[in-house]
Design a protein around this motif. Structure first.
Motif, mmCIF file in Angstrom:
data_model
loop_
_atom_site.group_PDB
_atom_site.id
_atom_site.type_symbol
_atom_site.label_atom_id
_atom_site.label_comp_id
_atom_site.label_asym_id
_atom_site.label_seq_id
_atom_site.Cartn_x
_atom_site.Cartn_y
_atom_site.Cartn_z
ATOM 1 N N SER A 175 0.945 -1.043 -0.027
ATOM 2 C CA SER A 175 -0.095 -0.164 0.111
ATOM 3 C C SER A 175 0.590 0.924 -0.207
ATOM 4 N N LYS A 176 2.064 1.384 0.611
ATOM 5 C CA LYS A 176 3.103 2.321 1.029
ATOM 6 C C LYS A 176 3.948 2.620 -0.429
ATOM 7 N N LEU A 177 3.851 1.614 -1.140
ATOM 8 C CA LEU A 177 4.716 2.135 -2.342
ATOM 9 C C LEU A 177 3.957 2.319 -3.480
ATOM 10 N N GLU A 178 2.613 1.577 -3.253
ATOM 11 C CA GLU A 178 1.125 2.303 -4.304
ATOM 12 C C GLU A 178 0.815 3.657 -3.767
ATOM 13 N N GLU A 179 1.426 3.914 -2.720
ATOM 14 C CA GLU A 179 1.350 5.273 -2.259
ATOM 15 C C GLU A 179 1.830 6.787 -2.733
ATOM 16 N N VAL A 180 3.501 6.308 -3.047
ATOM 17 C CA VAL A 180 3.957 7.175 -3.338
ATOM 18 C C VAL A 180 4.621 7.247 -4.516
ATOM 19 N N GLY A 181 3.689 6.244 -5.260
ATOM 20 C CA GLY A 181 3.740 6.301 -6.875
ATOM 21 C C GLY A 181 4.968 5.150 -7.264
ATOM 22 N N PHE A 182 5.731 4.537 -6.171
ATOM 23 C CA PHE A 182 6.022 3.569 -7.351
ATOM 24 C C PHE A 182 6.057 2.294 -8.559
ATOM 25 N N GLU A 183 6.511 3.003 -9.358
ATOM 26 C CA GLU A 183 6.650 2.176 -10.703
ATOM 27 C C GLU A 183 7.120 0.566 -10.277
ATOM 28 N N GLY A 184 6.032 -0.321 -10.971
ATOM 29 C CA GLY A 184 6.196 -1.777 -10.849
ATOM 30 C C GLY A 184 5.484 -2.234 -9.871
ATOM 31 N N PHE A 185 4.654 -1.831 -8.358
ATOM 32 C CA PHE A 185 4.554 -2.285 -7.376
ATOM 33 C C PHE A 185 3.992 -3.486 -8.089
ATOM 34 N N GLU A 186 3.138 -3.134 -8.934
ATOM 35 C CA GLU A 186 2.027 -4.661 -8.872
ATOM 36 C C GLU A 186 3.121 -6.276 -9.166
ATOM 37 N N GLU A 187 4.604 -5.854 -9.586
ATOM 38 C CA GLU A 187 5.268 -6.856 -9.490
ATOM 39 C C GLU A 187 5.481 -7.552 -8.355
ATOM 40 N N TYR A 188 5.798 -6.969 -7.243
ATOM 41 C CA TYR A 188 6.146 -7.149 -6.331
ATOM 42 C C TYR A 188 4.834 -7.989 -5.435
ATOM 43 N N THR A 189 4.240 -9.299 -6.228
ATOM 44 C CA THR A 189 3.575 -10.432 -5.964
ATOM 45 C C THR A 189 3.945 -11.046 -4.412
ATOM 46 N N TRP A 190 2.599 -10.745 -3.119
ATOM 47 C CA TRP A 190 2.371 -11.648 -2.029
ATOM 48 C C TRP A 190 3.142 -12.809 -2.847
ATOM 49 N N ASP A 191 2.949 -13.676 -3.233
ATOM 50 C CA ASP A 191 3.600 -14.823 -3.619
ATOM 51 C C ASP A 191 5.676 -15.062 -3.623
ATOM 52 N N LEU A 192 6.320 -13.470 -4.411
ATOM 53 C CA LEU A 192 7.448 -13.153 -4.319
ATOM 54 C C LEU A 192 7.946 -12.623 -2.692
ATOM 55 N N TYR A 193 6.669 -12.031 -2.316
ATOM 56 C CA TYR A 193 6.530 -11.584 -0.885
ATOM 57 C C TYR A 193 7.268 -12.743 0.403
ATOM 58 N N LEU A 194 6.455 -14.046 -0.087
ATOM 59 C CA LEU A 194 7.007 -14.724 0.696
ATOM 60 C C LEU A 194 8.012 -15.515 0.693
ATOM 61 N N TRP A 195 8.410 -15.671 -0.628
ATOM 62 C CA TRP A 195 9.462 -16.579 -1.107
ATOM 63 C C TRP A 195 10.555 -15.253 -0.276
ATOM 64 N N ALA A 196 10.381 -14.174 -0.901
ATOM 65 C CA ALA A 196 11.865 -13.016 0.148
ATOM 66 C C ALA A 196 11.732 -13.279 1.478
ATOM 67 N N SER A 197 10.959 -13.321 2.412
ATOM 68 C CA SER A 197 11.085 -13.303 3.073
ATOM 69 C C SER A 197 10.929 -14.740 3.954
ATOM 70 N N THR A 198 10.984 -15.798 2.972
ATOM 71 C CA THR A 198 11.500 -16.983 4.051
ATOM 72 C C THR A 198 12.718 -17.507 3.761
ATOM 73 N N ILE A 199 13.333 -17.055 2.551
ATOM 74 C CA ILE A 199 15.505 -17.241 2.204
ATOM 75 C C ILE A 199 15.273 -16.108 2.855
ATOM 76 N N ILE A 200 15.381 -14.655 3.995
ATOM 77 C CA ILE A 200 16.364 -13.722 5.141
ATOM 78 C C ILE A 200 16.116 -14.635 6.309
ATOM 79 N N SER A 201 14.373 -15.528 6.570
ATOM 80 C CA SER A 201 14.530 -16.186 7.784
ATOM 81 C C SER A 201 15.265 -17.500 7.497
#
Length: 672
Positions: A175-201
């Motif tokens: 929501s914050k990325l959309e609010e600040v007008g970040f181009e391409g925020f739609e590519e930052y999907t929930w599935d990709l977030y789950l992957w990245a969070s799991t990789i970091i943890s």
């Protein structure tokens, strides 16, 4: 983004060889003695070269990752200083976003951005070797059939909690990325977030690995900073592997602190992780994990004695409020990280768990002497305080039996062969939990069994014979020979919290506290009262507290009799005096027990005190207080406080699929 074929190719030995070449080009290295290898059981891993002439020695720096290829929050913000700089490498997160979200989320979205760059990204040689979206095995990625394999364990609840936290964070961030007008925020999907969070943890290291170039104030463990270390995160986890990560001004090194022979794998050490942590965070489990343990949730009520004691501890030591982990653990019998002087019970049930249970199940007499320090809340060791220890062991045993039954009942797939790697790890986890619980039950009930032994010696040979009898209840083949051996070692080589046998008595056993010449008359008198009362108060014969009260009334009257006292054992006289001192007989009410009210009316109406002399208890006159209404009421309250409900035949859970949880009422009588 890569195609599935390209993603799968990242797990090959070739891709990891290219990773090593990439690391080397940027100033990193592998020691000449080691190589990247691959086989079916260990996957891609690091090992000492098979043709190396000798074992590599302690202090060998086997891997070296340059600071320029690490990935962290400092890359996301483009941190620069005189000591070093960290490039964003093409991913520019909005400053307003970075300032609005937590450090952890900045790290996660920066990793997502780098992944989206694909082959153009600086970290592509590294990211392609990681498990790709759709390839992770942590429970958040389990399918419906996979979840069936972990029902009845703590994993589903933990997964739901993690999912809810991550889902909320993702929604706030996107929501914050959309609010600040970040181009391409739609590519930052929930599935990709789950992957990245799991990789970091699962793969990130402590920020302290950057201490060679970044000031310590920015690297606190609670700062939210985590660091990905290409190449150094490649070695597999082995509990107790002796390795160290060393921060330098230009690189981070992995140093082995033990000799490793030619052809042997060089392992990393994630710390003493249990299988639940390994499965939740890393997506794998270890069969026979020596550092396995189970986390227990006590569910402490706000107004309970333990909760009040914790509040008092915080008043006395305000810094304790910062400690969020209660350390309530049940350990595996192989758990190696124990101090040599750790008590036998504490070697299976963490001191924090055991002490908390003693406080929760202590009586008011014991809680009056509760000890509160900065590191613990406990019932002190003293005469009479073994009651809380036995009550805690009984409660632990009931919990273990219930958990074993639940795991067995929900493990309907345990006879099936796992269909995939997720199910394989889930099966390893479940089997480990069952073995852990069952071994812990054998140890807990051993101390309870000792407390029930009144006619056995306490020499080394006596203990070994008693232990053989206890373990003979375990079905043949139920544990491995190694597990059985470890149970014996844990019991025999560590001192128990309870120094003496024979402190729990069933109803009929209490008469054995009297001299032999008084026992028959005392039993006759008790049976006389029971028979008379049973005709008019049938509930008496099914009310253990009421029946125990009759015997305690008899023993205390005997202990206070001038005629009988010289003949009594020091153990009995001390106990009687202790009870009278701790429970002053000052007008105890009969309470709401209908059985006791009716019994009191009966014995007073028939002048039952005279029955003592009639039955041969010559030392109890009508003025002795025997069956006096005040003494009866007093005894009833004493029994309520001093009784321990123990599991009846607890090891039947190893034999019978659903043995239930039958309870056996025993009265606690301390040894001298």
């Amino acid at each position: 983004m890569e195609s599935s074929t390209e993603q799968g190719s990242g797990h090959s030995l070739h891709a990891h060889t290219e990773l090593v070449e990439w690391i080397t080009r940027h100033g990193g290295s592998l020691d000449d003695s080691v190589r990247v290898a691959q086989d079916a059981s260990r996957g891609v891993h690091i090992q000492v070269k098979g043709d190396w002439s000798q074992p590599i020695s302690k202090e060998t720096r086997v891997l070296r990752t340059p600071l320029g290829v690490t990935m962290s929050y400092f890359n996301a913000i483009g941190y620069e200083s005189s000591q070093g700089s960290f490039s964003k490498h093409g991913v520019e997160l909005p400053q307003a976003f970075i300032e609005a979200v937590a450090v952890e989320e900045t790290c996660t979205f920066f990793l997502m951005g780098q992944f989206l760059r694909g082959q153009e990204g600086f970290w592509y040689p590294y990211l392609r070797t990681l498990p790709q979206p759709g390839e992770l095995n942590t429970p958040l990625f389990f399918g419906e059939e996979d979840v069936d394999w972990i029902q009845g364990t703590g994993i589903p609840e933990a997964s739901v909690q993690r999912y809810e936290v991550w889902d909320q964070r993702y929604e706030e961030c996107i929501s914050k990325l959309e609010e600040v007008g970040f181009e391409g925020f739609e590519e930052y999907t929930w599935d990709l977030y789950l992957w990245a969070s799991t990789i970091i943890s699962s793969r990130a290291f402590s920020p302290k690995v950057l201490s060679g170039v970044i000031e310590a104030s920015k690297l606190a463990e609670d700062s939210g900073v985590s660091v990905l270390l290409p190449l150094i995160d490649l070695p597999n986890h082995r509990p107790l592997a002796k390795v160290e990560w060393r921060a330098g001004s230009s690189d981070i090194s992995m140093v082995v602190l033990e000799e490793v022979s030619p052809g042997e794998e060089i392992s990393n050490n994630y710390g003493p992780r249990n299988n639940e942590q390994l499965l939740m965070n890393y997506g794998f489990c270890l069969p026979n994990n020596p550092t396995d343990y189970r986390i227990v949730k006590l569910g402490v009520k706000p107004d309970s004695p333990l909760s009040k004691a914790k509040d008092r501890q915080i008043e006395m030591f305000p810094q304790v409020a910062n400690n969020s982990d209660d350390h309530y653990y049940i350990f595996n019998v192989f758990y190696p990280l124990l101090a040599p002087d750790t008590a036998m019970e504490h070697s299976m049930f963490s001191p924090a768990l055991f002490n908390s249970l003693t406080v929760m199940h202590a009586n008011e007499r014991e809680r009056r002497h509760i000890e509160i320090t900065e590191t613990s809340i406990s019932i002190p060791t003293a005469y009479g305080n073994g009651h809380s220890t036995l009550a805690a062991l009984s409660q632990i045993s009931f919990e273990l039996i219930a958990h074993i039954m639940m795991l067995e009942a929900t493990g309907q797939n345990r006879q099936l062969q796992p269909a995939n790697l997720k199910q394989t790890y889930a099966q390893i986890y479940r089997n480990g939990q069952l073995t852990l619980d069952k071994a812990a039950l054998v140890v807990a009930t051993w101390t309870l069994a000792r407390a029930r032994e009144h006619n056995r010696g306490e020499s080394w040979e006596d203990i070994k014979i008693l232990l053989n009898e206890h373990m003979a209840q375990i079905p043949e083949g139920h544990f491995s020979a190694e597990t059985l051996s470890r149970i014996r070692v844990r019991i025999l080589e560590r001192e128990s919290l309870l120094k003496k046998n024979g402190e729990l008595f069933r109803l009929g056993e209490l008469f054995s506290l009297l001299p032999a010449n008084m026992q028959e008359a005392s039993r006759n008198c008790f049976n006389h009262v029971l028979a008379k009362a049973g005709q008019l108060v049938p509930a008496l014969q099914t009310d253990p507290q009421a029946m125990f009260s009759l015997v305690v009334c008899l023993l205390v009257a005997t202990g206070q009799s001038p005629q009988a006292r010289p003949q009594l054992s020091p153990r009995l006289t001390r106990w009687v005096d202790f009870l009278v001192e701790q429970y002053p007989p000052l007008g105890f009410p009969l309470g709401t027990s209908e059985t006791m009210v009716q019994l009191n009316q009966l014995v007073q109406g028939e002048q039952a005190q005279a029955w003592a002399v009639q039955d041969g208890m010559y030392w109890l006159s009508e003025g002795s207080g025997w069956l006096d209404s005040k003494l009866l009421a007093w005894a009833f309250n004493v029994v309520e406080a001093e009784m321990v409900l123990t599991p009846h035949e607890p090891l039947q859970v190893l034999v019978t699929e659903n043995p239930g949880l039958p309870r056996l009422g025993c009265l606690y009588v301390p040894q001298e």
